[in-house]
Design an enzyme around this catalytic site. Structure first.
Site, PDB file in Angstrom:
ATOM      1  N   THR A   7       0.838  -1.199   0.000  1.00  0.00           N
ATOM      2  CA  THR A   7       0.000   0.000   0.000  1.00  0.00           C
ATOM      3  C   THR A   7       0.870   1.245   0.000  1.00  0.00           C
ATOM      4  O   THR A   7       1.940   1.247   0.602  1.00  0.00           O
ATOM      5  CB  THR A   7      -0.955   0.023   1.212  1.00  0.00           C
ATOM      6  OG1 THR A   7      -1.646   1.273   1.226  1.00  0.00           O
ATOM      7  CG2 THR A   7      -0.229  -0.166   2.535  1.00  0.00           C
ATOM      8  N   ASN A   9      -0.735   4.066   0.922  1.00  0.00           N
ATOM      9  CA  ASN A   9      -1.497   4.888   1.864  1.00  0.00           C
ATOM     10  C   ASN A   9      -0.797   4.824   3.232  1.00  0.00           C
ATOM     11  O   ASN A   9      -0.783   3.780   3.885  1.00  0.00           O
ATOM     12  CB  ASN A   9      -2.928   4.331   1.943  1.00  0.00           C
ATOM     13  CG  ASN A   9      -3.803   5.098   2.906  1.00  0.00           C
ATOM     14  OD1 ASN A   9      -3.361   5.525   3.951  1.00  0.00           O
ATOM     15  ND2 ASN A   9      -5.064   5.250   2.534  1.00  0.00           N
ATOM     16  N   LYS A  12      -2.694   3.618   6.297  1.00  0.00           N
ATOM     17  CA  LYS A  12      -2.813   2.153   6.369  1.00  0.00           C
ATOM     18  C   LYS A  12      -1.513   1.514   6.819  1.00  0.00           C
ATOM     19  O   LYS A  12      -1.516   0.582   7.619  1.00  0.00           O
ATOM     20  CB  LYS A  12      -3.121   1.583   4.977  1.00  0.00           C
ATOM     21  CG  LYS A  12      -4.549   1.629   4.577  1.00  0.00           C
ATOM     22  CD  LYS A  12      -4.655   0.818   3.298  1.00  0.00           C
ATOM     23  CE  LYS A  12      -5.925   1.029   2.575  1.00  0.00           C
ATOM     24  NZ  LYS A  12      -5.941   0.305   1.307  1.00  0.00           N
ATOM     25  N   ASP A  73      -7.767  -3.690   0.662  1.00  0.00           N
ATOM     26  CA  ASP A  73      -8.636  -2.784  -0.087  1.00  0.00           C
ATOM     27  C   ASP A  73      -9.851  -2.503   0.791  1.00  0.00           C
ATOM     28  O   ASP A  73     -10.478  -3.442   1.296  1.00  0.00           O
ATOM     29  CB  ASP A  73      -9.064  -3.374  -1.427  1.00  0.00           C
ATOM     30  CG  ASP A  73      -9.667  -2.299  -2.311  1.00  0.00           C
ATOM     31  OD1 ASP A  73      -9.007  -1.274  -2.540  1.00  0.00           O
ATOM     32  OD2 ASP A  73     -10.818  -2.472  -2.752  1.00  0.00           O
ATOM     33  N   TYR A 158     -11.960   8.827   5.833  1.00  0.00           N
ATOM     34  CA  TYR A 158     -13.262   9.249   6.356  1.00  0.00           C
ATOM     35  C   TYR A 158     -13.355   9.135   7.882  1.00  0.00           C
ATOM     36  O   TYR A 158     -14.438   9.290   8.446  1.00  0.00           O
ATOM     37  CB  TYR A 158     -14.364   8.392   5.719  1.00  0.00           C
ATOM     38  CG  TYR A 158     -14.468   8.506   4.213  1.00  0.00           C
ATOM     39  CD1 TYR A 158     -15.227   9.514   3.614  1.00  0.00           C
ATOM     40  CD2 TYR A 158     -13.821   7.596   3.374  1.00  0.00           C
ATOM     41  CE1 TYR A 158     -15.331   9.618   2.236  1.00  0.00           C
ATOM     42  CE2 TYR A 158     -13.908   7.698   1.985  1.00  0.00           C
ATOM     43  CZ  TYR A 158     -14.666   8.702   1.428  1.00  0.00           C
ATOM     44  OH  TYR A 158     -14.770   8.811   0.062  1.00  0.00           O
ATOM     45  N   ARG A 185     -10.290  -3.026   9.525  1.00  0.00           N
ATOM     46  CA  ARG A 185      -8.928  -3.478   9.191  1.00  0.00           C
ATOM     47  C   ARG A 185      -8.370  -4.349  10.316  1.00  0.00           C
ATOM     48  O   ARG A 185      -7.693  -5.330  10.054  1.00  0.00           O
ATOM     49  CB  ARG A 185      -8.039  -2.239   8.951  1.00  0.00           C
ATOM     50  CG  ARG A 185      -6.630  -2.575   8.485  1.00  0.00           C
ATOM     51  CD  ARG A 185      -5.954  -1.387   7.853  1.00  0.00           C
ATOM     52  NE  ARG A 185      -6.676  -0.944   6.671  1.00  0.00           N
ATOM     53  CZ  ARG A 185      -7.467   0.138   6.641  1.00  0.00           C
ATOM     54  NH1 ARG A 185      -7.579   0.932   7.681  1.00  0.00           N
ATOM     55  NH2 ARG A 185      -8.127   0.440   5.541  1.00  0.00           N
TER      56      ARG A 185
HETATM   57  P1  ITT Z   1      -3.773   1.561  -1.361  1.00  0.00           P
HETATM   58  O1  ITT Z   1      -2.427   2.078  -1.786  1.00  0.00           O
HETATM   59  O2  ITT Z   1      -3.687   0.544  -0.265  1.00  0.00           O
HETATM   60  O3  ITT Z   1      -4.626   1.100  -2.506  1.00  0.00           O
HETATM   61  P2  ITT Z   1      -5.845   3.588  -1.020  1.00  0.00           P
HETATM   62  O4  ITT Z   1      -5.811   4.913  -0.325  1.00  0.00           O
HETATM   63  O5  ITT Z   1      -6.076   3.554  -2.495  1.00  0.00           O
HETATM   64  O6  ITT Z   1      -4.491   2.813  -0.652  1.00  0.00           O
HETATM   65  P3  ITT Z   1      -8.280   1.972  -0.627  1.00  0.00           P
HETATM   66  O7  ITT Z   1      -8.552   1.990  -2.080  1.00  0.00           O
HETATM   67  O8  ITT Z   1      -8.299   0.664   0.071  1.00  0.00           O
HETATM   68  O9  ITT Z   1      -6.893   2.712  -0.252  1.00  0.00           O
HETATM   69  O10 ITT Z   1      -9.299   2.883   0.188  1.00  0.00           O
HETATM   70  C1  ITT Z   1     -10.102   3.816  -0.465  1.00  0.00           C
HETATM   71  C2  ITT Z   1     -10.393   4.983   0.417  1.00  0.00           C
HETATM   72  O11 ITT Z   1     -11.276   4.549   1.471  1.00  0.00           O
HETATM   73  C3  ITT Z   1      -9.194   5.590   1.130  1.00  0.00           C
HETATM   74  O12 ITT Z   1      -8.498   6.500   0.353  1.00  0.00           O
HETATM   75  C4  ITT Z   1      -9.890   6.269   2.306  1.00  0.00           C
HETATM   76  O13 ITT Z   1     -10.402   7.504   1.902  1.00  0.00           O
HETATM   77  C5  ITT Z   1     -11.034   5.309   2.617  1.00  0.00           C
HETATM   78  N1  ITT Z   1     -10.665   4.418   3.729  1.00  0.00           N
HETATM   79  C6  ITT Z   1     -10.193   3.144   3.660  1.00  0.00           C
HETATM   80  N2  ITT Z   1      -9.935   2.672   4.886  1.00  0.00           N
HETATM   81  C7  ITT Z   1     -10.233   3.669   5.758  1.00  0.00           C
HETATM   82  C8  ITT Z   1     -10.167   3.822   7.159  1.00  0.00           C
HETATM   83  O14 ITT Z   1      -9.718   2.851   7.930  1.00  0.00           O
HETATM   84  N3  ITT Z   1     -10.550   4.979   7.688  1.00  0.00           N
HETATM   85  C9  ITT Z   1     -10.986   5.990   6.918  1.00  0.00           C
HETATM   86  N4  ITT Z   1     -11.068   5.951   5.597  1.00  0.00           N
HETATM   87  C10 ITT Z   1     -10.701   4.801   5.010  1.00  0.00           C
END
Ligand code: ITT
Length: 196
Positions: A7, A9, A12, A73, A158, A185
């Protein structure tokens, strides 16, 4: 055992690393992230489900790095929006949207709605290199509701507008320790660790 977190992010990465460090009291896992592999390919999340996107990210990065890989994801499903933004949570408010813009769009979209019920869902996939059939996938959920206004600084995405059931504060106010204990998660990672 080496485990790559697939990831980019950073929110995460922080949550997963903290939870894996705690689990490491019992297991000997060396955690690597995509910061250790800056040239790793960008994996397009173009599938219809969290499970398929997580499996795709995990298998591509496992093959590229040559190490066992964990991908996550996740998304937020809002009842008043028939489950949106869901699997499209990242790009729902536009390709370059910030967390603040995503939150604003969501709050406007459900203004006046009868229900503010929502849930976070996370799929975690673990893949072995060059063995796409080996991929294992688990799912965690956390039920709650969307607040009227953002509150709190902790977490990411969020978190400032999501209050989990049984609490009166947002994930961003509750902080990392409580979030990891009750979150989508956290649940998915505990299931994933049973598979390792
Ligand atoms: P990757 O590199 O892991 O793909 P990403 O930011 O694209 O990271 P996702 O597609 O899994 O992550 O998540 C989509 C969005 O959902 C992410 O950008 C957040 O805005 C939201 N999200 C996911 N998990 C969250 C959490 O635990 N708390 C708040 N928002 C979350």
């Amino acid at each position: 055992m080496k485990l790559v977190l697939a990831t980019r992010n950073l929110g995460k990465v922080k949550e997963l690393t903290t939870m894996l460090d705690t689990a490491n009291k019992h297991q000997n896992i060396q955690i690597l992230s995509l910061q250790d592999f800056p040239d790793a390919p960008e994996v397009i999340e173009d599938r219809d489900t969290y499970q398929e996107n997580a499996a795709k990210k995990a298998t591509v990065i496992a093959d590229w790095t040559g190490h066992r890989t964990l991908a996550d994801d996740a998304g937020l499903e809002v009842d008043a929006l028939d489950g949106a933004p869901g699997v499209h949570s990242k790009r729902w408010a536009g390709e370059d949207a910030t967390d603040a813009i995503r939150i604003q769009k969501l709050l406007e979209a459900i203004e006046g709605a009868a229900s503010r019920k929502a849930r976070f869902v996370a799929a975690i996939a673990i893949a072995e290199p060059n063995d796409s059939k080996s991929v294992k996938i688990v799912v965690g959920k956390c039920e709650g509701h969307i607040t009227q206004t953002p509150a709190g600084e902790s977490g990411f995405g969020y978190d400032p507008i999501f209050v989990p059931n049984g609490y009166e504060k947002t994930f961003a106010e509750l902080g990392e320790t409580i979030k990891n204990r009750i979150s989508h998660r956290g649940e998915a990672l505990r299931l994933a660790l049973e598979l390792l």
